[in-house]
Design a protein around this motif. Structure first.
Motif, PDB file in Angstrom:
ATOM      1  N   GLU A   1      22.519  42.953  43.475  1.00  0.00           N
ATOM      2  CA  GLU A   1      22.180  44.065  42.569  1.00  0.00           C
ATOM      3  C   GLU A   1      22.929  45.333  42.954  1.00  0.00           C
ATOM      4  O   GLU A   1      23.458  46.041  42.102  1.00  0.00           O
ATOM      5  CB  GLU A   1      20.662  44.322  42.580  1.00  0.00           C
ATOM      6  N   ALA A   2      22.983  45.588  44.264  1.00  0.00           N
ATOM      7  CA  ALA A   2      23.700  46.777  44.725  1.00  0.00           C
ATOM      8  C   ALA A   2      25.182  46.661  44.393  1.00  0.00           C
ATOM      9  O   ALA A   2      25.794  47.603  43.873  1.00  0.00           O
ATOM     10  CB  ALA A   2      23.495  46.969  46.224  1.00  0.00           C
ATOM     11  N   LEU A   3      25.771  45.521  44.678  1.00  0.00           N
ATOM     12  CA  LEU A   3      27.210  45.349  44.452  1.00  0.00           C
ATOM     13  C   LEU A   3      27.558  45.441  42.963  1.00  0.00           C
ATOM     14  O   LEU A   3      28.580  46.015  42.587  1.00  0.00           O
ATOM     15  CB  LEU A   3      27.686  44.014  45.039  1.00  0.00           C
ATOM     16  N   ILE A   4      26.701  44.901  42.126  1.00  0.00           N
ATOM     17  CA  ILE A   4      26.956  44.964  40.684  1.00  0.00           C
ATOM     18  C   ILE A   4      26.888  46.417  40.204  1.00  0.00           C
ATOM     19  O   ILE A   4      27.682  46.857  39.375  1.00  0.00           O
ATOM     20  CB  ILE A   4      25.938  44.088  39.909  1.00  0.00           C
ATOM     21  N   ALA A   5      25.948  47.170  40.798  1.00  0.00           N
ATOM     22  CA  ALA A   5      25.799  48.574  40.408  1.00  0.00           C
ATOM     23  C   ALA A   5      26.859  49.459  41.072  1.00  0.00           C
ATOM     24  O   ALA A   5      26.856  50.673  40.899  1.00  0.00           O
ATOM     25  CB  ALA A   5      24.397  49.061  40.788  1.00  0.00           C
TER      26      ALA A   5
ATOM     27  N   MET B   1      32.558  48.763  30.794  1.00  0.00           N
ATOM     28  CA  MET B   1      32.984  48.358  32.134  1.00  0.00           C
ATOM     29  C   MET B   1      33.233  46.849  32.165  1.00  0.00           C
ATOM     30  O   MET B   1      32.454  46.077  31.607  1.00  0.00           O
ATOM     31  CB  MET B   1      31.903  48.740  33.148  1.00  0.00           C
ATOM     32  N   ALA B   2      34.309  46.453  32.826  1.00  0.00           N
ATOM     33  CA  ALA B   2      34.612  45.017  32.916  1.00  0.00           C
ATOM     34  C   ALA B   2      33.544  44.326  33.745  1.00  0.00           C
ATOM     35  O   ALA B   2      32.966  44.934  34.639  1.00  0.00           O
ATOM     36  CB  ALA B   2      35.983  44.836  33.562  1.00  0.00           C
ATOM     37  N   ARG B   3      33.293  43.079  33.395  1.00  0.00           N
ATOM     38  CA  ARG B   3      32.284  42.338  34.154  1.00  0.00           C
ATOM     39  C   ARG B   3      32.803  42.014  35.547  1.00  0.00           C
ATOM     40  O   ARG B   3      33.985  41.761  35.748  1.00  0.00           O
ATOM     41  CB  ARG B   3      31.938  41.042  33.417  1.00  0.00           C
ATOM     42  N   LEU B   4      31.859  42.054  36.501  1.00  0.00           N
ATOM     43  CA  LEU B   4      32.221  41.796  37.891  1.00  0.00           C
ATOM     44  C   LEU B   4      32.632  40.330  38.065  1.00  0.00           C
ATOM     45  O   LEU B   4      31.979  39.421  37.565  1.00  0.00           O
ATOM     46  CB  LEU B   4      31.006  42.110  38.767  1.00  0.00           C
ATOM     47  N   LYS B   5      33.762  40.151  38.769  1.00  0.00           N
ATOM     48  CA  LYS B   5      34.210  38.776  39.033  1.00  0.00           C
ATOM     49  C   LYS B   5      33.644  38.319  40.364  1.00  0.00           C
ATOM     50  O   LYS B   5      34.017  38.830  41.416  1.00  0.00           O
ATOM     51  CB  LYS B   5      35.736  38.716  39.072  1.00  0.00           C
ATOM     52  N   LEU B   6      32.741  37.354  40.290  1.00  0.00           N
ATOM     53  CA  LEU B   6      32.031  36.877  41.481  1.00  0.00           C
ATOM     54  C   LEU B   6      32.536  35.491  41.877  1.00  0.00           C
ATOM     55  O   LEU B   6      32.744  34.625  41.023  1.00  0.00           O
ATOM     56  CB  LEU B   6      30.525  36.811  41.176  1.00  0.00           C
TER      57      LEU B   6
ATOM     58  N   VAL C   1      27.952  38.959  35.355  1.00  0.00           N
ATOM     59  CA  VAL C   1      29.146  38.647  36.141  1.00  0.00           C
ATOM     60  C   VAL C   1      29.866  37.437  35.558  1.00  0.00           C
ATOM     61  O   VAL C   1      29.289  36.672  34.790  1.00  0.00           O
ATOM     62  CB  VAL C   1      28.788  38.324  37.615  1.00  0.00           C
ATOM     63  N   ASP C   2      31.130  37.305  35.924  1.00  0.00           N
ATOM     64  CA  ASP C   2      31.848  36.061  35.657  1.00  0.00           C
ATOM     65  C   ASP C   2      31.952  35.306  36.965  1.00  0.00           C
ATOM     66  O   ASP C   2      32.508  35.825  37.936  1.00  0.00           O
ATOM     67  CB  ASP C   2      33.259  36.362  35.128  1.00  0.00           C
ATOM     68  N   LEU C   3      31.421  34.110  37.003  1.00  0.00           N
ATOM     69  CA  LEU C   3      31.539  33.280  38.193  1.00  0.00           C
ATOM     70  C   LEU C   3      32.901  32.596  38.149  1.00  0.00           C
ATOM     71  O   LEU C   3      33.105  31.638  37.416  1.00  0.00           O
ATOM     72  CB  LEU C   3      30.406  32.250  38.223  1.00  0.00           C
ATOM     73  N   VAL C   4      33.856  33.132  38.943  1.00  0.00           N
ATOM     74  CA  VAL C   4      35.242  32.678  38.790  1.00  0.00           C
ATOM     75  C   VAL C   4      35.625  31.567  39.758  1.00  0.00           C
ATOM     76  O   VAL C   4      36.661  30.923  39.611  1.00  0.00           O
ATOM     77  CB  VAL C   4      36.232  33.861  38.935  1.00  0.00           C
TER      78      VAL C   4
END
Ligand code: SF4
Ligand code: SF4
Ligand code: FES
Lengths: 238, 180
Positions: free
Chosen positions: B162-166, B1-6, B35-38
């Motif tokens: 945590e919820a959003l990442i999951a 899964m791609a890392r979440l862009k935050l 996550v990636d802090l973009v």
């Protein structure tokens, strides 16, 4: 004393004749949200947070002023009631200036707690941001009208328990506000005894102690309860 | 899964919500692994990127800069979170609203108290222009989730992240809904 039997949320509850639905519910450990109600004062029925549904009636009734009736079937938390309650709290926030983070009552406020209880994560109404003013002329207390929800607890406690009747409500609709004496500065009031009961009764940060800053409000409501018990039941035990 | 862009943003607020974000302490290291802090005041990125998954928006909409940025953010972000009381209610940033419109607020702040040649700040293109009214974020663009608190405690921020990442919808119960 005759006993009435009713159901609240399907639970069988018995109550004394003349009791209100709110009192019967509290005795049975069922919580109904309230704001203008304060035990020991006459019920006002103004805030409408305690509205309940009664089978056979299409009108919602305020639990704090509606007497129990034999066989009554009461619902306290239907979807409709939950939605209305949240709406009432949102309107209260939108019509005044409530900035909990910098309020004297932060962490000790019934309105703030109600917002959490009714699940208010944001306000869907447009904030009015009124400029209602503040009176700090009294030596010991002050009133910030921006935080006042017009519950009239101060008016009732001052009249019914202290017997001074310094407070009253002036104006109409959105212009209503609590006043001291004949709309004179509180510090110049000829009737105020500086007893502080209005401060103890106020549910929000509207009435505050001079010199207290953010989140410093501490109210000892048991003092009010003690006085009321002493008057009504002639019991003076501390 | 791609890392979440935050992304995290700081609009009309005091940065207290970001301080609280940093208060998540060692969990930040775990977060950095997921996550990636973009885009963030904590990162050196000039342009708000495309296809951001989650944006935490601190602060109210107080000037034309805030207004422009939040519209861009809304367009380029899947889940927009109102982060803290200023974003959710206007809060301290909106304390100026009862004083009047932008001009009255500026007069009151810069002209009334000034005693030596008082003047209003005016640097077009550099100093953002105040809006007449401070507004919460949801009054300007649709918001997907509200994270109240002044500031929201670190544990509450973590719960939501945590919820959003999951990939779950975050749920805040009564103890976590408190304003202030
Ligand atoms: S009075 Fe209560 S609801 Fe209003 S700002 Fe103060 S803490 Fe918040
Ligand atoms: S000052 Fe306090 S007690 Fe009096 S009406 Fe307003 S909120 Fe109620
Ligand atoms: S508590 Fe019943 S109407 Fe306010």
């Amino acid at each position: 004393m005759p006993v009435k039997t009713l159901t609240i949320n399907g639970q069988l509850v018995s109550a004394r004749e003349g009791e209100t639905i709110l009192e019967a519910a509290r005795d049975a450990g069922i919580r109904i949200p309230t704001l203008c109600y304060l035990p020991g004062l006459s019920a006002h029925g103004g805030c409408r947070l305690c509205l309940v549904e009664i089978s056979g009636s299409s009108r919602l009734q305020p639990a704090c002023v509606t007497k129990v009736v034999e066989g009554m079937e009461v619902q306290t938390h239907t979807e409709r009631l939950n939605a209305y309650r949240r709406m009432i709290v949102e309107l209260l926030f939108a019509e005044g200036n409530h900035v909990c983070g910098v309020c004297v009552a932060n962490g000790n406020c019934e309105l703030q707690d109600l917002a959490a209880e009714v699940g208010m994560d944001h306000d869907r109404f447009e904030y009015l941001h009124p400029n209602r003013g503040l009176d700090a002329s009294h030596d010991r207390f002050g009133i910030d009208h921006n935080r006042c929800v017009l519950c009239t607890r101060c008016v009732r406690v001052c009249d019914e328990v202290e017997g001074a009747h310094t407070w009253d409500v002036a104006g109409r609709g959105a212009n209503s506000r609590v006043i001291t004496d004949l709309n004179q500065p509180w510090g110049e009031s000829a009737t105020c005894t500086s007893c502080g009961k209005c401060f103890l009764a106020c549910p929000t940060g509207a009435i505050f102690r001079q010199g207290s800053t953010v989140a410093e409000t501490v109210r000892d409501r048991s003092k009010l309860e003690f006085l009321v018990r002493a008057r009504e039941e002639r019991q003076w035990h501390v | 899964m791609a890392r979440l862009k935050l992304a995290t943003l700081w609009l009309g607020g005091c940065s207290g919500c970001h301080m609280s974000f940093l208060d998540m302490d060692d969990w930040l290291i775990e977060l950095a692994g997921q996550v990636d802090l973009v885009y963030s005041p904590l990162a050196d990125v000039k342009e708000y990127p495309e296809n951001v998954d989650v944006a935490l928006v601190e602060g109210a909409i107080a000037n034309d800069d805030n207004l422009h940025l939040i519209r861009v953010v809304r367009q380029r972000t899947r889940t927009l979170v109102s982060f803290g009381d200023c974003a959710v209610t206007g809060n301290v940033t909106a304390l100026r609203n009862p004083l009047g419109l932008a001009r009255e607020v500026l007069d009151r702040s810069y002209l009334d108290p000034g005693n030596y040649r008082p003047q209003l700040p005016c640097e077009p293109g550099i100093v953002p222009v105040l809006l007449d009214r401070v507004q919460p974020v949801h009054a300007v663009v649709p918001v997907d989730f509200y994270l109240p608190g002044c500031p929201p405690p670190a544990a509450r921020i973590r719960k939501v992240l945590e919820a959003l990442i999951a990939g779950r919808t975050p749920m805040l119960d009564q103890s976590d809904l408190k304003f202030g």
